[in-house]
Write a protein that holds these residues in place. Sequence first.
Motif, mmCIF file in Angstrom:
data_model
loop_
_atom_site.group_PDB
_atom_site.id
_atom_site.type_symbol
_atom_site.label_atom_id
_atom_site.label_comp_id
_atom_site.label_asym_id
_atom_site.label_seq_id
_atom_site.Cartn_x
_atom_site.Cartn_y
_atom_site.Cartn_z
ATOM 1 N N LEU A 1 0.841 -1.205 0.000
ATOM 2 C CA LEU A 1 0.000 0.000 0.000
ATOM 3 C C LEU A 1 0.872 1.249 0.000
ATOM 4 C CD1 LEU A 1 -2.837 -0.141 2.695
ATOM 5 C CD2 LEU A 1 -3.064 0.326 0.251
ATOM 6 N N PRO A 2 0.574 2.222 -0.873
ATOM 7 C CA PRO A 2 1.299 3.494 -0.778
ATOM 8 C C PRO A 2 0.947 4.199 0.534
ATOM 9 C CG PRO A 2 -0.041 3.386 -2.802
ATOM 10 C CD PRO A 2 -0.426 2.227 -1.939
ATOM 11 N N PRO A 3 1.849 5.033 1.039
ATOM 12 C CA PRO A 3 1.593 5.703 2.324
ATOM 13 C C PRO A 3 0.362 6.607 2.287
ATOM 14 C CG PRO A 3 3.681 6.443 1.331
ATOM 15 C CD PRO A 3 3.172 5.352 0.489
ATOM 16 N N ASP A 4 -0.076 7.020 1.086
ATOM 17 C CA ASP A 4 -1.223 7.927 1.005
ATOM 18 C C ASP A 4 -2.544 7.163 0.909
ATOM 19 O OD1 ASP A 4 -1.352 6.908 -1.539
ATOM 20 O OD2 ASP A 4 -0.604 8.697 -2.537
ATOM 21 N N ASN A 5 -2.486 5.827 1.156
ATOM 22 C CA ASN A 5 -3.699 5.012 1.168
ATOM 23 C C ASN A 5 -4.346 4.796 -0.197
ATOM 24 O OD1 ASN A 5 -4.704 3.529 3.329
ATOM 25 N ND2 ASN A 5 -4.919 5.424 4.522
ATOM 26 N N GLY A 6 -3.660 5.180 -1.272
ATOM 27 C CA GLY A 6 -4.141 4.812 -2.604
ATOM 28 C C GLY A 6 -3.756 3.366 -2.886
ATOM 29 N N LEU A 7 -3.760 2.981 -4.158
ATOM 30 C CA LEU A 7 -3.287 1.659 -4.552
ATOM 31 C C LEU A 7 -2.249 1.827 -5.652
ATOM 32 C CD1 LEU A 7 -6.492 -0.572 -4.843
ATOM 33 C CD2 LEU A 7 -5.012 -0.242 -2.881
ATOM 34 N N TYR A 8 -1.299 0.893 -5.709
ATOM 35 C CA TYR A 8 -0.286 0.980 -6.755
ATOM 36 C C TYR A 8 -0.845 0.534 -8.105
ATOM 37 C CZ TYR A 8 3.385 1.951 -3.391
ATOM 38 O OH TYR A 8 4.164 2.536 -2.427
ATOM 39 N N MET A 9 -0.482 1.310 -9.148
ATOM 40 C CA MET A 9 -0.818 0.963 -10.528
ATOM 41 C C MET A 9 0.454 1.100 -11.356
ATOM 42 S SD MET A 9 -3.994 0.165 -11.134
ATOM 43 C CE MET A 9 -4.762 0.687 -12.668
ATOM 44 N N PRO A 10 0.612 0.237 -12.385
ATOM 45 C CA PRO A 10 1.777 0.405 -13.259
ATOM 46 C C PRO A 10 1.676 1.717 -14.028
ATOM 47 C CG PRO A 10 0.320 -1.340 -14.084
ATOM 48 C CD PRO A 10 -0.238 -0.888 -12.763
ATOM 49 N N ASN A 11 2.815 2.367 -14.270
ATOM 50 C CA ASN A 11 2.789 3.661 -14.973
ATOM 51 C C ASN A 11 2.271 3.543 -16.393
ATOM 52 O OD1 ASN A 11 3.573 5.130 -12.841
ATOM 53 N ND2 ASN A 11 5.601 5.695 -13.636
ATOM 54 N N THR A 12 2.594 2.410 -17.046
ATOM 55 C CA THR A 12 1.983 2.191 -18.366
ATOM 56 C C THR A 12 1.330 0.823 -18.339
ATOM 57 O OG1 THR A 12 4.122 1.350 -19.091
ATOM 58 C CG2 THR A 12 3.542 3.595 -19.774
ATOM 59 N N LEU A 13 0.158 0.733 -18.980
ATOM 60 C CA LEU A 13 -0.533 -0.556 -19.037
ATOM 61 C C LEU A 13 -0.020 -1.312 -20.252
ATOM 62 C CD1 LEU A 13 -4.196 0.359 -18.149
ATOM 63 C CD2 LEU A 13 -2.597 -1.005 -16.801
ATOM 64 N N PRO A 14 0.558 -2.500 -20.019
ATOM 65 C CA PRO A 14 1.136 -3.222 -21.146
ATOM 66 C C PRO A 14 0.075 -3.755 -22.110
ATOM 67 C CG PRO A 14 1.372 -4.483 -19.117
ATOM 68 C CD PRO A 14 0.782 -3.164 -18.729
ATOM 69 N N VAL A 15 0.482 -3.883 -23.373
ATOM 70 C CA VAL A 15 -0.374 -4.440 -24.416
ATOM 71 C C VAL A 15 0.410 -5.571 -25.070
ATOM 72 C CG1 VAL A 15 -1.477 -3.928 -26.639
ATOM 73 C CG2 VAL A 15 -1.451 -2.190 -24.833
ATOM 74 N N LEU A 16 -0.237 -6.698 -25.321
ATOM 75 C CA LEU A 16 0.445 -7.788 -26.034
ATOM 76 C C LEU A 16 0.235 -7.590 -27.527
ATOM 77 C CD1 LEU A 16 -0.400 -10.751 -23.644
ATOM 78 C CD2 LEU A 16 1.881 -9.887 -24.160
ATOM 79 N N GLY A 17 1.289 -7.832 -28.301
ATOM 80 C CA GLY A 17 1.266 -7.499 -29.721
ATOM 81 C C GLY A 17 0.410 -8.434 -30.560
ATOM 82 N N ALA A 18 0.226 -8.043 -31.822
ATOM 83 C CA ALA A 18 -0.606 -8.812 -32.744
ATOM 84 C C ALA A 18 -0.105 -10.256 -32.860
ATOM 85 C CB ALA A 18 -0.619 -8.145 -34.115
#
Length: 434
Positions: free
Chosen positions: A23-40
Amino acid sequence: MKYHSTNDPSHQVDLKQAVLRSLPPDNGLYMPNTLPVLGAGFWESYRRLSFREVGFAVANAFFGEDIPEKTLREIVDGTLEFDAPVVTLTPGDHILELFHGPTLAFKDFGARFMARLMAYLTKDEDRMLTVLVATSGDTGGAVASAFHHVPGTRVIILYPKGKVSGLQEKQLTALGGNITALEIEGTFDDCQALVKKAFLEREITERMNLTSANSINLSRLVPQSFYYIHAARQLTEGMKPVFVVPSGNFGNLTAGLLAMKLGLPVGHFLAATNRNDVVPAYLDTGTYTPRPSVATISNAMDVGAPSNFVRMAALFVNSWDSMKSTISGMSFSDEMTRSAIREVKALHGYEVCPHTAVGWLAAKNWQATHPGSSTITLATAHPAKFPDVMDAELGAGTVTIPERLAILADKEKVATNLPKDWKPFRDWLASHID
Ligand SMILES: *Cc1c(COP(=O)(O)O)cnc(C)c1O
């Protein structure tokens, strides 16, 4: 990859911190900075891949920058030592069985991946990693099983005395080794409060090298997206599945959204709940009103303030319109859930647990207005975990108890009894710092 808090995008951490701090200290939740996409290339061939290959591709998209390929494959292979088969009740009405793991619930996927990832992230430290977890039943068992015998780790589980089922209690208390169970004279909320307080005490967290294993940990979420892709590829080519997710804290549904963001073709999501219908109500009205939970027979979904809701909102950039174009909510009473358990058995000779029954009701509703659609209802637990409800609806002895659950009955319970107050718990922790 860096991770940020949903409350403060400028609060950024690396994978190790996101996983071990939870948990982040500010009580939010961690999210990845970029959401990965799997290629064609992946989506052209994914139907031919094995479950483990699908799992590796997903894990690699999220963690490939931070974890060597060989290690990541070992983590995925060790997690997926059992299958998640799709069972077809009638054409278009499918069940995804997520209960073939050691503790017979989908939480095994997340817990096993997290245990292996944490062991890797702390491998160069000479200090023992202590996992502290409060449980109302299923989570504690999955976490205990996942960390059992993992070198360099130990687990301390707090559970409310007399409020978990007999077999659930054995899953927490009979393993021994690096698993310690504390039986607290109080409720689940009391257990949770003790755990939260321990994390606020810097001296304890540092000296014990404490980490948390609750469902908001990002490393429990990612492996749950493996089985959405694995399920979709088991359907007839060309059908976009509608995923029906029996939900409480909404981690499972959030994992489905991650799979969709990776590129999985999805028709729609159904958020199926019991009377704790905060999210279905939000999807109806646009107003989010958390409230105290009420007890139901699908007790793993008795959540009044779903912790992953902020992640869902973030994935839809806080747009209600956007969320409801992808997710519909439905909630059902215990009475309807009980009759669904009987109906599925009568119509299909198939046994669903109370949580899965809630999902099946939502699937049936959807099909009534969307004929020709293909629903996949996530079967979140094995019915044998809920003998009281199953025996009452189907008759005693109807559900066969799997061997790995049955053998627990003869094992000895070992637990330390503690009052619900902070001081004795703190003293107990202090005496176990080594
Ligand atoms: C934990 C659990 C749920 C709820 O899952 P969330 O990810 O919290 O929404 C549903 N069914 C069973 C059997 C569970 O153990």
